[in-house]
Design a protein around this motif. Sequence first.
Motif, short mmCIF file in Angstrom:
data_model
loop_
_atom_site.label_atom_id
_atom_site.label_comp_id
_atom_site.label_asym_id
_atom_site.label_seq_id
_atom_site.Cartn_x
_atom_site.Cartn_y
_atom_site.Cartn_z
N GLU A 16 101.11 48.07 55.92
CA GLU A 16 101.73 49.32 55.48
C GLU A 16 102.77 49.82 56.48
O GLU A 16 103.86 50.26 56.10
N ASP A 24 97.71 41.49 47.36
CA ASP A 24 96.55 41.95 48.12
C ASP A 24 95.77 43.01 47.34
O ASP A 24 94.53 42.99 47.32
N LEU A 25 96.48 43.91 46.67
CA LEU A 25 95.82 44.93 45.86
C LEU A 25 95.07 44.30 44.69
O LEU A 25 93.93 44.68 44.40
N TYR A 31 96.37 48.82 52.77
CA TYR A 31 97.28 47.68 52.92
C TYR A 31 97.49 47.42 54.40
O TYR A 31 97.89 48.29 55.16
N LYS A 32 97.22 46.18 54.82
CA LYS A 32 97.25 45.85 56.25
C LYS A 32 98.66 45.85 56.85
O LYS A 32 98.81 45.99 58.04
N ARG A 67 101.78 43.10 49.08
CA ARG A 67 100.91 44.24 48.79
C ARG A 67 100.35 44.14 47.37
O ARG A 67 99.16 44.38 47.14
N TYR A 125 91.43 51.31 49.11
CA TYR A 125 92.34 50.22 49.47
C TYR A 125 93.22 50.62 50.65
O TYR A 125 93.78 51.71 50.66
#
Length: 148
Positions: free
Chosen positions: A8, A118-119, A5-6, A115, A3
């Motif tokens: 981050e 998204d996760l 995170y875009k 996040r 994974y």
Amino acid sequence: MQYQYKFEKILSIKEKEKNDAFSKYSEALKQFEEAAEKLYKLLKKKEDLHVFQQEKLQAGLSVQDIRHHQQFMENLENIISHNQKAVIDARHRMNLFQEKLMETNVEVRKYEKIREKDLKKFIDHNKFLENSQMDEISIQQYLAGASR
């Protein structure tokens, strides 16, 4: 698949801003407390001096001593007035930093919530792919067993 995170980098920047805002707020709070404590001590000193002066008046004072005490009280009033303004300014500054801290905290929470979602989406997608692969393997094993 790992994974990533875009947002981050944005989140880490926002967390740094939040930490900076917290340290500024803490410093402003400390300055406010110091100014308020100083004002409190001055007001207490004025009160004590007033009681002392009343006791001395009852015992009898010379005109010179009365003038001296009056002058001292006026000077103390000026100092108190100055310190009251300092407390007001310190409170205002503290409130501004508190608002900034709350704003940055909300921003960080927004990115953390994104996040989390998204996760969860990433995990769900991986489970879907895994289940699809398992289905495909099961079908191939069934077909391989049926063709024998």
